[in-house]
Scaffold this active site. Sequence first.
Site, short mmCIF file in Angstrom:
data_model
loop_
_atom_site.label_atom_id
_atom_site.label_comp_id
_atom_site.label_asym_id
_atom_site.label_seq_id
_atom_site.Cartn_x
_atom_site.Cartn_y
_atom_site.Cartn_z
N CYS A 69 11.89 4.81 12.46
CA CYS A 69 13.15 4.31 11.88
C CYS A 69 13.55 3.04 12.62
O CYS A 69 13.12 2.79 13.74
CB CYS A 69 14.33 5.28 12.00
SG CYS A 69 14.13 6.79 11.08
N ASN A 118 17.49 6.37 15.89
CA ASN A 118 16.02 6.37 15.86
C ASN A 118 15.56 7.26 17.00
O ASN A 118 15.80 6.93 18.16
CB ASN A 118 15.53 4.93 16.05
CG ASN A 118 14.03 4.82 16.30
OD1 ASN A 118 13.58 3.86 16.89
ND2 ASN A 118 13.26 5.79 15.87
N GLY A 119 14.97 8.39 16.67
CA GLY A 119 14.50 9.26 17.75
C GLY A 119 14.37 10.70 17.31
O GLY A 119 14.32 10.99 16.11
N TYR A 173 0.86 0.60 17.51
CA TYR A 173 0.95 0.62 16.06
C TYR A 173 2.30 0.21 15.50
O TYR A 173 2.38 -0.55 14.54
CB TYR A 173 0.62 2.04 15.54
CG TYR A 173 0.96 2.21 14.09
CD1 TYR A 173 0.16 1.65 13.10
CD2 TYR A 173 2.13 2.87 13.69
CE1 TYR A 173 0.49 1.75 11.76
CE2 TYR A 173 2.46 2.97 12.36
CZ TYR A 173 1.64 2.42 11.40
OH TYR A 173 1.98 2.52 10.08
P1 5GP Z 1 -5.43 8.36 10.09
O1 5GP Z 1 -5.93 7.82 8.82
O2 5GP Z 1 -6.48 8.50 11.16
O3 5GP Z 1 -4.63 9.62 9.91
O4 5GP Z 1 -4.35 7.33 10.66
C1 5GP Z 1 -4.76 6.19 11.33
C2 5GP Z 1 -4.12 4.99 10.73
O5 5GP Z 1 -2.71 5.20 10.58
C3 5GP Z 1 -4.31 3.78 11.61
O6 5GP Z 1 -4.87 2.77 10.79
C4 5GP Z 1 -2.92 3.41 12.09
O7 5GP Z 1 -2.70 2.02 11.90
C5 5GP Z 1 -1.96 4.23 11.28
N1 5GP Z 1 -0.97 4.97 12.10
C6 5GP Z 1 -1.06 5.37 13.37
N2 5GP Z 1 0.03 6.06 13.75
C7 5GP Z 1 0.87 6.10 12.71
C8 5GP Z 1 2.18 6.66 12.48
O8 5GP Z 1 2.79 7.29 13.33
N3 5GP Z 1 2.72 6.44 11.25
C9 5GP Z 1 2.04 5.76 10.28
N4 5GP Z 1 2.64 5.57 9.11
N5 5GP Z 1 0.81 5.25 10.44
C10 5GP Z 1 0.22 5.40 11.65
MG MG Z 2 -3.65 1.10 10.16
#
Ligand code: 5GP
Ligand code: MG
Length: 445
Positions: free
Chosen positions: A12, A110-111, A243
């Site tokens: 968030c 946010n948390g 990320y």
């Molecule tokens: P996976 O497809 O392995 O489940 O997720 C990895 C991908 O999701 C990576 O490309 C990364 O950029 C993205 N990602 C990593 N952590 C998060 C998160 O907490 N939320 C979201 N929406 N995407 C994430």
């Molecule tokens: Mg990604």
Amino acid sequence: MYRSSDKMEEYCGVLGIYSKKTANLSDYLYDGLQSLQHRGQEGAGACWTDGSSFMSKHKLGLSTNLFSSDFNPYGNIAIGHLRYSTSNDLKAASLGPMLSTERNFALAHNGHLRVNNSNEVDTLEAVKFLEKGQAEDMISIFESFRYKLEGSYAFVLMTKEKLIGMRDPKGIRPLLLGYIKNKYDEELWILSSESCAIKTMGGNVIRMVEPGEIIEIDSSGIHSYKQFNHQCNEELCAFEYIYFSRADSQIYDTCVHEFRYKSGILLSKKYNFSDADIVIGAPDSGIPAAMGYSKESNIPYVEGFVKNHYMGRSFIEPESNLRKKRVQLKLNVLEYNVSGKNVVLIDDSLVRGNTAKHMIESLKKCGAKKVYFLLASPPITSHCYLGIDTKSHEELIAHKKSIEEIKISLGVDFIGFIETDELDTIASSSKLCKKCFNLKYKRIL
Ligand code: 5GP
Ligand code: MG
């Protein structure tokens, strides 16, 4: 009246604006919320006051949905919230910020919280908790709040006279203080989850709000309340760098892009492939690391995928097959660049493995000969209750499988990660929480 959230709000985005003069705050809200959009795309809300009453608007979807002709946030204090949700049946009535008409405040959060060892609470519970506070002024209530709360939180709260920000004692979620002086000589103070919003609004970052610190902004200026009866040892979520934050945001002294680029340099020093022809990055957050890898290794960086920017998030689809379908729609291989090549593919993280599986299968389908897969973070072995958005350990590919098993199941020629200790060297002065990379970590709350 409450506006509540039915799910936790690990990510968030939160934004706060305090203007010395009463003005139309629409442009500031627009620029700020748009710049934080990556932190939550499921819904947006804003509350504002001209000192006499509270007004608010909440809309599902992107923040631009707020800005219609009937949106006229005229006042001197405003807060905004962007909702990141795993909930499929999200309603506009459950979006932040939340208003308490009982005590005349609005809260954006946010948390992920827990109060006095109770079960996990959402922002609505936090509002109720604040309402019960005995003290006359909001700062005293907030101060007592921070002793009783556990978890991660960056709060932005407004009363009719004040804008208040608070970061949890570990500083798990970021919050920054900024300042704008516009061409009409109007002065504004800003609180924001990320620096990219302050910059886009035409302002300058003053500093990060410190872990455990409360910032109060009113007509007499800025006041900081840091007294805390135990030491605040910062543990900023490593995923803010890896990320979540936008690449142009700065966290303490490190730009997020720089962090990701340096992680690529580090990967290149660790993993060297003499027959690799090209380096590609998984859009968007894997790209700076791929560029860093290319610079250090002298292997050319090329675009391997085209990303459909009009797609929502594949990651948060509740159904596994829907998630896979969305990844497929989102990333398409540039066959022309990869066909016949040995490819070093870099992504920021491996969570469930859906993105990786799709990318690797489609690279092979488009004629890539070998795929060396590198991750700019350690294997995520434990479910984090304060960060990465998965429901259980079982969803995490690195919790279930050994590195060798992951390599086989993804069908790659090599898989390599950054080590947990190495993250600290890249983040320079930031002290990071890395518990999700620790297999023994079961629960923080
Ligand atoms: P996976 O497809 O392995 O489940 O997720 C990895 C991908 O999701 C990576 O490309 C990364 O950029 C993205 N990602 C990593 N952590 C998060 C998160 O907490 N939320 C979201 N929406 N995407 C994430
Ligand atoms: Mg990604």
